[in-house]
Motif scaffolding. Structure first.
Motif: not given
Lengths: 369, 369, 307
Positions: A1-2, A4, A79-82, A85-86, A104-105, A108-110, A117, B75, B79, B191, B282
């Motif tokens: 997922m990440i 490096r 810049e979160t799980v939002s 979800q959006s 920018f943020g 990765k990872p969103f 997916k 979702n 949250r 970032k 994250h």
């Protein structure tokens, strides 16, 4: 997922210095694009901030004019799980098949997770981050605004009498540092005696501190100000109120400073967005990576304001023509602040050199410790 | 002893009315908050109609975006997870009569500590060691932070509401200072973040869902805190202290210790929320941790009347409202602040409803005196 | 550049910053001071401040009159204060919780209705030049003050004098120190607290108007960044003395100017902590000056926050 480590340098070298990375585009699925398309756009702040988000929103508005394109927008997406979800919500509930993630943020990872997916949906992200190790339905687009900041610097360098210029910056990150460096190179080119003083506010949007920073720079003797914060309104208005000149950032701030505005560095995302929409309409695949500056009409200079002198206009026009033609901004000798050499005497760095994407330094001539 | 002589039938009747009374009393704690919810929904509908929007459309979108499908449920639950922890950080001190509003600071520092301790450990240790170390670091950092608030309160007499808020601002500076400075991962210039913890150290989703383990831990934490507060001498002493500090001191209760331990526990839980943000979302610590979960947690705890068991459904409800915010924004052209207005109204109406306890005739005991 | 010239620059910037930035702190803290003197705490003034800023800007833009904007911001603030005062007078309601709710509600409403006013440029409040005596343009600039700053100073003096010397002041103080004593005097405690909260809200609304109409002088969602909450802390370390509130507000403004000022002479390292100076300073002063052994001098006895 990440991931490096990724080797985007070698990738970019293979694609004409990062201009148009079409290498992977043959792998794109075309089924995602029917004649009608829903485009989802996410903004990190309010759409009308006179800055970064507004620049995108203006382009989105232009996109809405294109027949067959429906635009769904969401602002203030942190810049979160939002973010995931959006995007998922736009895909699942609005039927979006092309997503523009403009902060920018978000990448990765969103964006990476969502691209993996939803392989039938195209994701494009506004920063030069995509590598060929990333999903093929993701991609990057970017305007190299430092070219316009360089032109600002040329005009600003000819507008100062104190030989001190001020730069209000949000955070010491790569794109911000690069803009400061290019602005400084513009200033130094026409006015080697001048210095650029930087104040970091530490936040992308913090109006009171931005105003304090502008005042502190003016009190320290700066007589031309520019900035790189999400909404430059406060800096420009504060400077105008104190009777000094300004250069803008992100979007046009000319109306905010009827007396002192010189010119500004503006994105022109509409070029990219319309290009995407046209490609989609024609059933063509989208490139994974596009980036450019004046040459591709991805960035522009704001129309000169009352603060621009004849000499400044002439020099800025020349500089813009040169950069558009590919003349490098980074012409040696250039040292970093710690004294180490960045560009040797006689050498140059191409305006799209991938090394510049990794800017983590300020150059000599910038005052900040 | 007297009871033994009561006739069997009379005794049964007594039990019945006792049961009824207990039911009346306890149902009060369910019925009044529900009524408050309905009232706030009505009030908000009025607000929507005043600005020319349809309440029906709004609530059906909230339903669809938050609870209508499996996708939206996931979702919502994602949250809800940080909200549960953040709410516990308010609820535990609240039993002692303290209002701690700076749980966000503990969350931020918890996430930061998790990311920071991973930097030296990831290259040399397996996830068996790294994951618990991150978890513990987050809990300790959060615990120390809010524990300090408790210490200030008891030993220095400084109001915990104010000090925890100040410490939130200081926590953001600490995070930014290290993430943009000494602990910054040089491979990502744009970032500022700590180094990625790597996929093997990430805590994945609960099998069969896209909801990470934070939710399960949060639910368990709520159960444990409920047991602690309602079934142990510690909880009893804490509630006694919350009722009347001087009386508790007079009874020889170790008030200082209770305050310290409760605050430290509360902070540790908020820190764990930060851990899950880093380890499940994250993959590194950066400014994205500052997302306001700690502040929404205040609302959750108050709506749940600081009852750890009630926190679970309330957090899910608010998680659902938050995750439908984007859909509301896109479909109804309402600003994202709409959710804030709704939350504010819910909070206010609920507080007004506090005054109803013990005053509505239905809930009053009617049996024996 | 860490020489004397640099030091002078920083000192000057901090003094100038204190004059520029302190006004909203002053108004909110005076409002909070009045409310707390009556025995109630209103944490919701952050929401009031933000809503005041938005409404002032909107009205100034719509009518062209910034002063009307100030008045409307005050009235809006008064209404928020009245809601707070009304809810808190119900039995069993925690005033701190109501404050947090009002903060959320006020901020939410301000953002909701403020969307349309992020873009337009509204007429701003004028300034008065008090630096005519100086030849130095910087000094003159620093002494270009907003009338509201002067109004704030006068208000601080009036409140300070009024609390000591007027019957109204006595009533408010008595209500805050001991509700039974106030009842014995024939004072309606609830009415006094309701009015004190409403008037306090008025002041906070005016403080918001200063933010949007003078400095920094535009309406954005990040405008306040917690200033209304900080003002509540400020009242505690001003010991509920309106004159000390003025001093504390100046100190806050100066501390806020520290970060940018240091950077303007080239000291950027650790700027995060310099930017956090107001918060660190408040915490430090509270730790040093408050003792659990004795009750706070000047603290209203009925105040939940000091109990």
């Amino acid at each position: 997922m990440i991931k490096r480590h990724f080797d985007r340098r070698s990738f970019l070298k293979g694609t004409a210095a990062g201009l148009v990375g079409l290498s992977a585009s043959g792998l794109l699925t075309r089924s995602a694009f029917a004649a009608d398309i829903t485009v989802g756009i996410l903004y990190v702040g309010p759409r009308d901030d006179f800055g970064w988000n507004q620049a995108h929103a203006v382009a989105a508005a232009a996109l809405k004019e294109v027949p067959g394109v429906t635009v769904v927008e969401e602002e203030n997406v942190p810049e979160t799980v939002s973010v995931s979800q959006s995007m998922e919500s736009m895909i699942n509930l609005d039927g979006a098949s092309l997503i523009f993630a403009t902060s920018f943020g978000y990448y990765k990872p969103f964006v990476l997770e969502m691209a993996a997916k939803y392989p039938d949906v195209q994701f494009r992200h506004a920063a030069p981050l995509w590598t060929d190790a990333d999903p093929k339905n993701a991609g990057s687009y970017f305007g190299y605004l430092d070219q316009a900041h360089y032109v600002d610097g040329i005009a600003a360098g000819l507008s100062t009498t104190t030989n001190k210029l001020g730069f209000v910056a949000a955070k010491p990150i790569g794109t911000v540092l690069r803009n400061i460096n290019s602005f400084t190179l513009g200033v130094k080119k026409v006015n080697p005696a001048a210095t650029v003083q930087v104040i970091f506010t530490g936040e992308w949007s913090m109006p009171v501190r931005e105003a304090e920073a502008a005042n502190a720079l003016i009190d320290a003797g700066c007589d031309v100000l520019t900035c790189h914060v999400d909404g430059p309104k406060v800096v420009i208005e504060t400077a105008e109120g104190r009777g000094i000149k300004t250069c803008g950032h992100n979007a046009s701030q000319a109306p905010l400073a009827p007396k002192g505005f010189i010119t500004g560095a503006e994105y022109k995302w509409s070029t990219i967005y319309k290009d995407y929409a046209a490609k989609v309409g024609a059933g063509e695949a989208l490139p994974n990576f596009i980036g450019g500056g004046f040459d591709k009409d991805f960035v522009q200079s704001t129309a000169y304001g009352a603060g621009a002198t004849e000499a400044a206009i002439a020099a800025a026009d020349t500089a813009r023509a040169e950069v558009t033609a590919g003349k490098p901004i980074f012409v040696g000798p250039i040292s970093k602040q710690d004294g180490s050499a960045l560009v040797a005497a006689g050498a140059t760095l191409d305006n799209y050199d991938p090394a510049l994407d990794q800017t983590d330094y300020l150059i000599e001539g910038v005052v900040a410790r | 002893m007297a009871e033994a002589s009561i006739e069997p039938t009379a005794r049964q009747g007594l039990m019945y009315s006792e049961y009824l009374d207990r039911f009346r009393r306890s149902s009060e704690f369910v019925v009044i908050p529900l009524l408050a919810l309905v009232a706030s929904a009505a009030l908000f509908s009025l607000f929507l109609m005043l600005v020319g929007k349809s309440p029906v459309e709004f609530f059906s979108l909230v339903w669809r975006g938050g609870f209508g499908t499996g996708f939206s449920w996931q979702n919502t639950l994602v949250r809800a997870s940080p909200l549960i922890f953040a709410a516990l950080c308010v609820a535990i001190p609240a039993r002692l009569g303290m209002v701690v509003i700076g749980g966000e600071g503990a969350l931020i520092l918890g996430g930061f500590a998790a990311g920071a301790i991973a930097i030296p450990l990831v290259p040399i240790a397996s996830n068996v060691l790294v994951m618990p170390a991150m978890f513990l670091a987050a809990a300790i950092a959060g615990g120390v932070w809010i524990g300090f608030v408790g210490w200030l309160r008891h030993y220095r007499g400084i109001n915990e509401t104010i000090s925890s808020l100040l410490l939130f601002y200081i926590a953001t500076s600490v995070l930014n200072f290290f993430v943009e400075g000494a602990l910054r991962d040089p491979s990502d210039p744009n970032k500022p973040s700590t180094a990625p913890i790597g996929a093997e150290n990430m805590i994945g989703p609960i099998p069969g869902t896209s909801v990470h383990w934070g939710l399960a831990f949060g639910v368990i934490a709520c159960l444990l805190v409920w047991v602690l507060m309602n079934r142990t001498t510690f909880g009893f002493a804490a509630r006694l202290t919350g009722g009347n500090v001087r009386a508790a001191q007079g009874q020889g209760l170790p008030v200082g210790k209770l305050v310290l331990v409760s605050c430290a526990l509360a902070g540790a839980l908020a820190g764990i929320a930060g851990y899950f943000e880093v380890a499940a979302i994250h993959g590194k610590a950066n400014a994205s941790l500052i997302a306001g979960y700690g502040f929404t947690g205040i609302l959750v705890s108050f709506l749940a009347r600081h009852n750890p068991l009630a926190i679970i459904p309330v957090a899910i409800m608010l998680g659902g409202i938050a995750s439908s915010g984007g859909l509301v924004q896109r479909r109804m052209d309402l600003p994202d602040a709409t959710v804030l207005v709704l939350q504010g109204m819910m909070f206010l109406v609920l507080l007004v409803s506090e005054t109803m306890y013990g005053r509505l005739p239905f809930f009053k005991p009617k049996g024996t005196t | 550049m860490g020489d004397d010239a640099g030091f002078t620059t920083v000192l000057f910037a901090m003094i100038a910053g204190a004059i520029r930035v302190s006004t909203p702190f002053l108004f909110v803290s005076l409002g909070e001071c009045l409310t707390e003197k009556s025995g109630r705490i209103n944490l919701g003034l952050e929401g009031t401040l933000v809503f005041g800023a938005m409404s002032a800007y909107a009205i100034s833009y719509q009518t062209g009159s910034p002063w009307l904007g100030v008045v409307v911001a005050g009235i809006a603030g008064m209404m928020f204060g009245a809601i707070h005062g009304f809810i808190c007078k119900l039995p069993k309601v925690n005033d701190i919780a109501v404050g947090i709710a009002m903060m959320l509600f006020g901020t939410g409403l301000a953002f909701f209705f403020g969307k349309a006013y992020i873009q337009p440029a509204a007429p701003r409040l004028p300034s008065i030049s008090l630096g005519w005596w100086s030849d130095d343009p910087q000094v003159r600039q620093a002494l270009d003050v907003n009338p509201l700053f002067l109004v704030g100073i006068v208000l601080a003096i009036v409140l300070w004098w009024g609390f000591r010397n007027t019957r109204l002041g006595l009533i408010v103080r008595t209500t805050g120190d001991s509700a039974p004593a106030a009842l014995a005097l024939g004072v309606n405690v609830n009415v006094v607290r309701f009015l004190a909260t409403a008037v306090g809200g008025f002041f906070a609304g005016v403080g918001g108007a200063f933010l949007s109409l003078y400095y920094p002088g535009s309406w954005t969602e990040g405008l306040s960044s917690g200033q209304g909450l900080m003002a509540v802390a400020l009242v505690i370390f001003a010991r509920w003395n309106p004159l000390a509130c003025f001093g504390a507000a100046l100190l806050f403004g100066a501390a806020g100017a520290l970060g940018p000022a240091l950077q303007s002479i080239g000291i950027s390292r650790g700027y995060h902590f310099f930017n956090a100076a107001p918060y660190l300073m408040t915490l430090a002063i509270m730790i040093l000056s408050i003792s659990p052994k004795r009750s706070l001098k000047g603290a209203p006895g009925e105040l939940s926050i000091t109990k």
